[in-house]
Structure formats: C-alpha cells, structure tokens
Design a protein around this motif. Structure first.
Motif, PDB file in Angstrom:
ATOM      1  N   ARG A  62       0.842  -1.203   0.000  1.00 48.50           N
ATOM      2  CA  ARG A  62       0.000   0.000   0.000  1.00 48.50           C
ATOM      3  C   ARG A  62       0.880   1.258   0.000  1.00 48.50           C
ATOM      4  O   ARG A  62       0.660   2.189  -0.771  1.00 48.50           O
ATOM      5  N   ASN A  63       1.852   1.260   0.908  1.00 47.06           N
ATOM      6  CA  ASN A  63       2.717   2.434   1.021  1.00 47.06           C
ATOM      7  C   ASN A  63       3.571   2.636  -0.222  1.00 47.06           C
ATOM      8  O   ASN A  63       3.835   3.771  -0.635  1.00 47.06           O
ATOM      9  N   HIS A  64       4.026   1.522  -0.832  1.00 39.87           N
ATOM     10  CA  HIS A  64       4.892   1.669  -2.011  1.00 39.87           C
ATOM     11  C   HIS A  64       4.116   2.233  -3.201  1.00 39.87           C
ATOM     12  O   HIS A  64       4.581   3.167  -3.871  1.00 39.87           O
ATOM     13  N   THR A  65       2.950   1.692  -3.463  1.00 40.95           N
ATOM     14  CA  THR A  65       2.148   2.241  -4.568  1.00 40.95           C
ATOM     15  C   THR A  65       1.783   3.693  -4.281  1.00 40.95           C
ATOM     16  O   THR A  65       1.753   4.530  -5.191  1.00 40.95           O
ATOM     17  N   ALA A  66       1.537   4.010  -3.011  1.00 38.00           N
ATOM     18  CA  ALA A  66       1.200   5.391  -2.636  1.00 38.00           C
ATOM     19  C   ALA A  66       2.351   6.350  -2.942  1.00 38.00           C
ATOM     20  O   ALA A  66       2.118   7.513  -3.309  1.00 38.00           O
TER      21      ALA A  66
ATOM     22  N   ASP B 134      -3.475   5.555 -16.323  1.00 36.69           N
ATOM     23  CA  ASP B 134      -2.951   6.753 -16.996  1.00 36.69           C
ATOM     24  C   ASP B 134      -2.374   7.762 -16.008  1.00 36.69           C
ATOM     25  O   ASP B 134      -2.087   8.905 -16.379  1.00 36.69           O
ATOM     26  N   PHE B 135      -2.208   7.359 -14.752  1.00 37.44           N
ATOM     27  CA  PHE B 135      -1.781   8.318 -13.728  1.00 37.44           C
ATOM     28  C   PHE B 135      -0.269   8.337 -13.527  1.00 37.44           C
ATOM     29  O   PHE B 135       0.345   9.394 -13.402  1.00 37.44           O
ATOM     30  N   SER B 136       0.353   7.149 -13.489  1.00 39.19           N
ATOM     31  CA  SER B 136       1.773   7.069 -13.129  1.00 39.19           C
ATOM     32  C   SER B 136       2.428   5.892 -13.830  1.00 39.19           C
ATOM     33  O   SER B 136       1.796   4.853 -14.049  1.00 39.19           O
ATOM     34  N   MET B 137       3.725   6.058 -14.175  1.00 38.05           N
ATOM     35  CA  MET B 137       4.484   4.961 -14.764  1.00 38.05           C
ATOM     36  C   MET B 137       5.954   5.135 -14.371  1.00 38.05           C
ATOM     37  O   MET B 137       6.605   6.093 -14.773  1.00 38.05           O
ATOM     38  N   GLU B 138       6.476   4.209 -13.549  1.00 34.85           N
ATOM     39  CA  GLU B 138       7.840   4.305 -13.048  1.00 34.85           C
ATOM     40  C   GLU B 138       8.564   2.965 -13.182  1.00 34.85           C
ATOM     41  O   GLU B 138       7.935   1.905 -13.152  1.00 34.85           O
ATOM     42  N   LEU B 139       9.894   3.048 -13.278  1.00 33.24           N
ATOM     43  CA  LEU B 139      10.724   1.854 -13.201  1.00 33.24           C
ATOM     44  C   LEU B 139      10.817   1.473 -11.733  1.00 33.24           C
ATOM     45  O   LEU B 139      11.203   2.288 -10.901  1.00 33.24           O
ATOM     46  N   CYS B 140      10.454   0.250 -11.404  1.00 30.87           N
ATOM     47  CA  CYS B 140      10.431  -0.135  -9.991  1.00 30.87           C
ATOM     48  C   CYS B 140      10.436  -1.651  -9.851  1.00 30.87           C
ATOM     49  O   CYS B 140       9.721  -2.350 -10.568  1.00 30.87           O
ATOM     50  N   GLY B 141      11.219  -2.152  -8.916  1.00 32.62           N
ATOM     51  CA  GLY B 141      11.269  -3.589  -8.657  1.00 32.62           C
ATOM     52  C   GLY B 141      10.522  -3.994  -7.411  1.00 32.62           C
ATOM     53  O   GLY B 141      10.589  -5.149  -6.991  1.00 32.62           O
ATOM     54  N   GLY B 142       9.791  -3.044  -6.791  1.00 28.14           N
ATOM     55  CA  GLY B 142       9.136  -3.329  -5.517  1.00 28.14           C
ATOM     56  C   GLY B 142       7.810  -4.043  -5.645  1.00 28.14           C
ATOM     57  O   GLY B 142       7.326  -4.348  -6.735  1.00 28.14           O
ATOM     58  N   THR B 143       7.202  -4.325  -4.485  1.00 20.53           N
ATOM     59  CA  THR B 143       5.898  -4.993  -4.449  1.00 20.53           C
ATOM     60  C   THR B 143       4.797  -3.939  -4.339  1.00 20.53           C
ATOM     61  O   THR B 143       4.960  -2.942  -3.628  1.00 20.53           O
ATOM     62  N   HIS B 144       3.680  -4.190  -5.035  1.00 22.59           N
ATOM     63  CA  HIS B 144       2.615  -3.193  -5.125  1.00 22.59           C
ATOM     64  C   HIS B 144       1.247  -3.852  -5.007  1.00 22.59           C
ATOM     65  O   HIS B 144       1.106  -5.074  -5.153  1.00 22.59           O
ATOM     66  N   VAL B 145       0.235  -2.998  -4.764  1.00 23.58           N
ATOM     67  CA  VAL B 145      -1.148  -3.485  -4.768  1.00 23.58           C
ATOM     68  C   VAL B 145      -1.564  -3.765  -6.213  1.00 23.58           C
ATOM     69  O   VAL B 145      -0.916  -3.308  -7.159  1.00 23.58           O
ATOM     70  N   LYS B 146      -2.636  -4.505  -6.403  1.00 26.70           N
ATOM     71  CA  LYS B 146      -3.151  -4.809  -7.744  1.00 26.70           C
ATOM     72  C   LYS B 146      -4.076  -3.706  -8.243  1.00 26.70           C
ATOM     73  O   LYS B 146      -4.245  -3.518  -9.445  1.00 26.70           O
ATOM     74  N   ASN B 147      -4.678  -2.995  -7.269  1.00 24.41           N
ATOM     75  CA  ASN B 147      -5.644  -1.952  -7.595  1.00 24.41           C
ATOM     76  C   ASN B 147      -5.488  -0.851  -6.547  1.00 24.41           C
ATOM     77  O   ASN B 147      -5.391  -1.148  -5.351  1.00 24.41           O
ATOM     78  N   THR B 148      -5.480   0.409  -6.974  1.00 20.16           N
ATOM     79  CA  THR B 148      -5.228   1.498  -6.009  1.00 20.16           C
ATOM     80  C   THR B 148      -6.269   1.533  -4.901  1.00 20.16           C
ATOM     81  O   THR B 148      -5.996   2.032  -3.803  1.00 20.16           O
TER      82      THR B 148
END
Length: 881
Positions: free
Chosen positions: A565-569, A663-677
């Motif tokens: 949650r925090n990483h996607t945020a 369409d909000f954000s696009m970054e290079l990242c190797g971390g873990t994220h949620v599936k849906n905001t």
C-alpha cells in the motif's frame, strides 16, 4: 575536423562492434559506495562486478562516464585553468572486460582505435608499462610494432593500480601522445617519468587486473583476470581538433564566448584567460552535479558544489561581473551536451533556478565577508599588528566561503599580509578530518567473503510478485563466515534457497518478514538482502535445519500488504507532487515500510498548506478511482521511450520492470505493489519539511495505519471536548468563547494592577529627595511587567513636575528592567535618560538606551540591581555638582 560528439559516438560504436555492451553513464553520486564522494572513474559503476559481488548479463562493456574530481582523495579543483588538461568535471571513455579478454585484446583494441579509427600518427604515440611487466612490454612490441625506445618502464607509483588496500589490483599501461618539442618544459631531461609537462599528454590508461592482494600484502593471481581502461574525452578531442588546450575545444569554447559577451573582454589563451577557463570548467561541473541531484549545502557533496560555484563567482568578479551570471551558462552547457545527456534538457530550468538562488545568496555572503575582514583589520590595527592570522583567514574561507585571494587583496590594500602558513595548516587539518570521516570500514569485506563461499550456487528465483508462500530446497547455510551442512538453535544464520517469495531490501522498500520452515526447525527471518544474483535470508533458527531440506517459505502477508500500500502510494505521491509543484519535484529518496512511508523530493521552498491539501486530494482521488496497477518487464531504452520515470540514485540493468497505474503514473520499480489502487484505502500526510538545501521530505500513512491515525486523533479530540465540557464538533466555538472570556478577565486584572500600582507609586513620591536644582526618585519597585514599570515611571515624573525618575524591577528569572523619565528642563541642563539608563544597566550585565527624556533598559544579573541604581544616583548628582 572531429567534433567531441562524433568522438564519443565513434568510441562507443567501435567497442560495440567488438562485442561490448554500451552501458549508460552512472550518476555522479555513487550508488551504495560510501568510500567515494563522487564518481571519478569509469570503473566505479562496475566495482561490485570486479569484486564478484554483482553479476551482469554481459562480460564486455563500454561507457562514456561522467566524472568529477573535486574534494576527497581525487581533487583537481585548484589546478583547473592553470593547466590545459585538468578539470573538475570531465568524461572518461572506457572499455571493460569482466573475466573475458585480457592484455592482448586490450592492447590490440586501443592501438586499432587510435591509429586506424581516429588515425593518430603512430610515431607520436608512446607507452608506459610497469617495471616488472615483461608480458605487457612484449605484447606492445608484438602487436603494434612500436619501437622499444618508445616503451617506458615505470614503478609502482605510476604504473600499478589498486582498488584499495586489499582486493583486485594489477599493473597498468598508459598511452601518451607526444605533442612536439614546442610544448616541452625547461627540464634538461624532459621526458616521460621525468617531468609532467604539456609535451607528453597522457590519453589512455589500460589497467590489467590480475592479482588479489590480501591484508598481509600478499598477491595471488585472480582466477578470471579483468580489464579496466579509461581515456579522457577532453584530451583526445584537443588532439583531434589540433588545439593546444582542452579549453580550446568545442566542449568549452561556447561557454568561453558567452563569458566574452557578458564581460566585453576578449579571451586570452595565456595567463590573463585564467578566470575564463575556471568559469567555463565550473559551469559544466555545477550543471551536471545539480542534474544528478547534488544541491548546495554546508557538508559533503553539497559543500563541494557550493565551493565550485562560489569559486566561479569569485573569478566572475575579477572580470567585472557584479551580479548573478553563472546560471546563464546552463543553457550553453545543456545545448552542447543534451544529445549525450538528455536529462540536462529535462532539468534545465531547475538547474538554473538552483544556481541563481545560490549566486544571490553568495553575493550577500560576500558582502558579509567583506565586513568581517574590515572588522579583523580594525582589531589588528588597534593591537599594532599588520598581519591577518591564518586562523581568521580560514574562518572567513570555511564559514563565509570567502576566498583566500580576496582576503589577501583586502589585506594588501591596507598594507597588511596574511599568515598563509597557518591558513594552510588549518586547511590540512580539515582535509585530515574529511579523510577520517570518509575512511569507514571496508563495507565490501563481508560481501566478498559471502560471494566466495556461494560462488558455485545458481541465482535465486524470486517468486514474491506472484505469491507470499513457496516451497524450495535449502541450498546453503552460512554461520560465522563458514558454510555448514546443518544448524541448530542459533542466531545470525544466513540461508540461501533455490527460490524465495521474500522481497530483499532495495529501492527504498524494506525487506519482508516471515518464517522459513524446515523438516525439524524454523527460521524467523529478520533480514533479507540481495548479493549478486542471490537473495539471502538472515535470522534466528529454532530447532534443526539442514542443507537439502525442502523448506516452506512464508512471508507475513499482512505486513507485505501494508508495505505494498505504502509503495504504490509513493508512486501516486510522486506524480501528484510534479502536477502541483512542477516537474522539477523529483524523487531523491524514499523509505517504504509497513507502518509509514517517507518521500524525499527536490523543491527550493516550503510547500504551503494549500499545496499539501491539493497533493493529498490528488493521491486520494487516484486511490478512490480504483486504478488497475500493472507491471511489464522490458528493455531500459524501450521503457524510456514509453515515458517511464527512472528514479534518482537507482542502478538499472538492461532489463527493467515498469509499474504502471493506468494513466496516472508509470515508473521503473522492482518493488511490491497493490493490484488496484483501491486497496490502499486512504492516504494521509503527517508532515512536510526541509531536510537540506533544496530538499524536502513528506511522511505519510495509508490503509490500516491511516485508520489508526484517525482513531487516535478522534480519541484525543473526544478527551479535549470532555475537558472543555462540550462536544467534538463544538470545540472551536468553545475555545473562541473561552478566549474572549480570558481577555475580559485579563483586562480586569490589568485595571486592578493599575489601581494598586497608582496607590503604590504615590507612596513612592515620599522617597524623592531634592538635590540642588533637581528632585530625584531612583528606587527599586515590585512590578513584574516592564510596560507597567514604564507607565508608573512616566506618571511619577509628571507628579514630580521637575525631576528625574528611574525605577528598577526584577521582571523575570534573574532579569532586570529599568525605566527612566526626565523632565525637559533638566534635559536642557545636561541630563540624558538614554545614557543614564544604559550606564546603570551595564552594572547589572545589560544595556539599553533611548531619548534624552525617556529610556528603557534590561539586564541579566538581578543581584546587581541596587548597585545599578546607586550608579544612576551618582551620575545625576555628579551632573549638578
């Protein structure tokens, strides 16, 4: 004629055709290397590869690396502009072999490029080899046909390279270009290894890493010898463009021309052009350092940048430029270099803003420094001295950024000198402190040991994007720097498995927690980190665990989800910051854990409450729109073409992972994220503030932690409401009402105090005494408020008619207040309230002043109040004596 851009491209493409991967220049800020202040060589980004700690999908590489040598062990700052070849910022062309080819091909490639591709005359090329390296000397003769007389053997100081006190090392071989006798020095034996003149231009160094040096100094052959080479683009360009100095190449001339336009002075290639060369060099260094995230400050990298920038301004003043000007050079540097370094164009306006702001600050600082020098000169003159102490000159330099030569100029104008010996001693002490601070421990020692122990094992397969529980065999157990077959009831155990769902700490995201269950024991995982291609689990083992056991690896799913949650945020926050504050607001660091997130970004001023509210709303709107979060793995260049944001200070391989929030954000990242905001739930900013010049930090919470925050806030609110005997919704009204009531009560209290004071003051009139032509009332009173003290003194003066009133009171912890009023007829006879009250206050360790008829003062020693009042009486009586 060759352009510098053509030379750079030709070099990279030459080695690409020889099977080398073209690797992008790394940042000037070294990643995960506390031993370096700045990237100062092409091999820096491959350090872990040479040490066996990191693995790449290529064994040959070529780069054009941005480098800075200013500060720390490698420092060319004071040499810049004095020679035709030294710079703070420069580009190093290099080719590298990681256990692939060795001396033969390194020599063959270098000679082919120089003599066949860029066609330097063979008769102008000389080489040096290490004095004991017969192999290299023989290869030079065999491959190139160079005459034996043009192969010079030199000692360890010149031709043996080491990464550090221990580790990879080996002999090196340097290629030099003979510029001709017209550039020779006056040394009777002018030659390579004898002098360091402009005739013999060092252009390419080939390092043959073939040994490993242990702590005892013993060297053993490396199993896979490697190659590290470096050639200065600026030096090669000067040769190919047929000019005498790097500053006469197309890399510098456009900046020099701009300085000519700003000053109206024509550039002189001799000594008179020294300031031009300094400014041209420093403008490049400042532009590239700021583009790579360094901002002016009072320590570390920021301090070096500040010194470079202010040094350029100092030389601008020598050319008659009195206002901010260096920021204008950013346009010229960016236009020159944007093809090779497109980030300069992207950050152009931000770089200009940073430099201009620092210039304006320094102009103020310079004025402060001039005042300080004037004070030092005045004090020295009063003591009958004609020299500025070195310690004072160093204080001006270190604290105010005031250049020594400017201190010397001001000293000379006043027929003073500067104690340079003491100044240099202070400088050396500072350098020693810096060296000690940068020394640290050998942070690579443990990693190198683990790399050696695990060298036979395959890379770990990370399965954590898809699952939080997985089965995998245990491949290795390390305890107390040794491989074990089994371990029982032990702490600080390192475990390697074939596959793992555990995320290793990286990219600002903390590692997963959880357990690894063997057949007869369990490990509580306390730390997870990457080393080369392995994921290593470290923790506490209870029971018995053996190599070969089929283990169950279980990530704590709740904390994993909180972290996701925090990483996607942070991705949502990054985009929101750039929308509200501008594209310059780029991520400079982050910390993502299960409890909260921390996000550092570049911005030159504080973020207003209104802006924070906008940012918070944008993030929460993105959450509530329930955007899908998707990932794709692709090539680095393809990712950039797609518009993905690459983050400051991160290392990227040829393959990268893109995290896209619709369409909000696009970054290079190797971390873990949620599936849906929508899984984030809620985002709340806790704080925003400065963590350095031009660097801001936001701390925030999401999901469960955000809910806990609001629960706690609600509890505090209810408690406050109960104490105020109202409801949470009525607290503001209640506070306003209580505030009004308090003000009314304060007015009543003040009125009562005034009445009491008036009665008391009238009683004081009896203490007034006549002395010659004046009535004098000088006494202490029990009044705690300085304003009430002043009102009473004025009232008493009016009651006396013609007279002097000075009241003293203790108005705080050991604090004294004095108030004095004198009638105008006595002022005409020479009394002055300001002087009287100041003299009295000085007795009690204070001071003050005011008009001839009214003045106030304060002091810090209440025990001296009576003495202060006696001093006042004596002064008044003396006036009428």
């Amino acid at each position: 004629m060759w352009t510098s851009s053509e030379i750079r491209k030709t070099f990279l493409n030459f080695f690409k055709d020889k099977g080398h991967a073209i690797v992008e220049s790394s940042s000037l800020v070294p990643v995960n290397d506390p031993t370096l202040l700045f990237t100062n060589a092409g091999m820096n980004q491959f350090k872990d590869v040479f040490l066996g700690i990191d693995r790449r999908n290529y064994q040959r590489a070529t780069t054009s690396q941005k480098c800075v040598r200013a500060g720390g062990k490698h420092n060319d700052l004071d040499t810049v502009g004095r020679t035709p070849r030294h710079h703070t910022f420069f580009e190093m062309l290099g080719n590298f072999s990681f256990g692939d080819y060795f001396k033969t091909d390194a020599i063959k490639y270098a000679w082919e490029f120089l003599t066949e591709v860029v066609q330097l005359p063979k008769e102008n090329l000389w080489v040096t080899v290490f004095q004991d390296d017969d192999e290299a000397a023989g290869l030079w003769r065999e491959i190139t046909g160079i005459e034996a007389g043009r192969i010079v053997r030199l000692g360890e100081k010149d031709n043996f390279w080491s990464m550090g006190d221990t580790g990879p090392c080996g002999p090196c071989s340097e290629i030099l270009y003979d510029r001709g006798s017209q550039y020779a020095c006056k040394h009777p034996e002018c030659g390579i290894g004898v002098c360091d003149c402009d005739r013999w231009l060092e252009i390419w160094n080939l390092v043959f890493m073939q040994y490993n040096r242990d702590e005892g100094g013993q060297m053993t052959p490396l199993p896979r010898p490697s190659i590290d080479t470096g050639m200065g683009l600026e030096r090669l360009t000067s040769i190919l463009q047929g000019v005498a100095s790097n500053f006469d190449t197309d890399l510098f001339i456009p900046v020099v021309k701009q300085i000519e336009e700003l000053t109206g002075i024509r550039y002189d290639k001799g000594e008179a052009g020294f300031p031009f060369r300094v400014i041209a060099d420093h403008s490049r260094a400042c532009t590239f350092l700021i583009a790579d995230g360094v901002l002016p400050s009072n320590d570390g990298r920021g301090y070096v940048l500040r010194r470079i920038l202010r040094r350029a301004l100092r030389f601008g003043r020598l050319l008659g430029i009195q206002e901010a000007f260096l920021y204008k050079s950013v346009d010229v540097v960016s236009n020159l270099m944007k093809e090779a370094y497109p980030q300069l164009e992207e950050k152009r306006e931000f770089i200009k803003e940073v430099i201009k702001l620092e210039e304006e600050r320094f102009l103020l600082t310079l004025n402060e420094g001039i005042k300080k020098v004037e004070e030092i000169l005045k004090e020295a003159k009063a003591q009958g001295k004609d020299i500025i102490p070195g310690e004072a000159a160093f204080m001006l330099y270190d604290t105010y950024g005031f250049p020594l030569d400017l201190t010397e100029d001001m000293a000379e104008e006043n027929r003073f000198s500067v104690d340079k010996e003491a100044f240099n001693r202070c400088m050396e002490e500072q350098r020693q402190r810096a060296r000690q601070a940068n020394k640290g421990e050998d942070v690579f020692a443990l990693d190198r040991l683990l790399s050696e122990l695990l060298s036979g094992f395959a890379n770990t397969v990370f399965t954590g994007y898809e699952k939080t529980v997985d089965n995998s065999p245990i491949l290795a157990i390390v305890k107390d720097e040794a491989l074990l077959d089994e371990v029982m009831d032990a702490e600080d155990v390192v475990m390697l498995t074939a596959a793992t769902p555990f995320y290793a700490e990286s990219g600002g995201q903390l590692a997963d927690a959880g357990v690894i269950k063997g057949n007869q024991g369990v490990m509580e995982v306390q730390e997870v980190r990457k080393l080369a291609g392995w994921v290593l689990h470290k923790g506490l083992v209870k029971g018995l665990i053996r190599v070969g056991d089929e283990a169950v690896l279980e990530v704590a799913s709740n904390t994993r989800m909180d972290t996701a949650r925090n990483h996607t945020a942070t991705h949502l926050l990054h985009r929101a910051l750039r929308q509200v504050l501008g594209e310059h607001a780029q991520q400079k660091g982050s910390l993502v854990g299960p409890k909260r997130l921390r996000f550092d970004f570049s911005h030159l001023s504080g973020v207003s409450d209104e802006e924070l509210s906008q940012i918070e709303q944008l993030v929460n709107q993105a959450i509530w729109k329930m955007y899908q979060v998707s990932t794709v793995v692709t090539g680095l260049e393809e990712a950039r073409k797609m518009g993905a944001t690459a983050l400051f200070g991160e290392k990227y391989g040829e393959e990268v992972r893109i995290v896209k929030v619709e369409d909000f954000s696009m970054e290079l990242c190797g971390g873990t994220h949620v599936k849906n905001t929508g899984q984030i739930g809620l985002f709340k900013i806790l704080s925003e503030g400065s963590v350095g010049s031009g660097l801001r930090r936001i701390e925030a919470v999401t999901g469960r932690s955000a809910l806990e925050y609001f629960y706690q806030l609600e509890s505090e609110l209810k408690q406050a409401a109960a104490a105020l005997k109202t409801t949470p919704w009525e607290i503001n009204k209640k506070i306003d009402m209580l505030g009004r009531q308090l003000k009314e009560k304060e007015k009543e209290v003040d009125a009562l105090k005034a009445k009491v004071s008036k009665v008391s003051s009238e009683d004081l009139l009896s203490q007034a005494y006549q002395y010659k032509d004046a009535q004098i009332l000088i006494t202490s009173v029990d009044i705690a408020d300085p304003n009430v003290l002043r009102q009473n003194a004025e009232m008493l003066r009016d009651k006396l008619g013609s007279g002097v009133v000075l009241l003293g009171a203790i108005t705080g912890e050991n604090k004294v207040s004095l108030a004095c009023f004198i009638s105008k007829d006595l002022v005409a006879k020479g009394l002055h309230a300001g002087k009287l009250v100041n003299a009295a206050a000085q007795i009690a360790g204070g001071g003050g002043g005011g008009r001839p008829d009214m003045a106030q003062a304060g002091a810090r020693d209440a025990s001296k109040l009576d003495d202060a009042l006696n001093e006042a009486r004596n002064m008044v009586e003396k006036t009428f004596s």
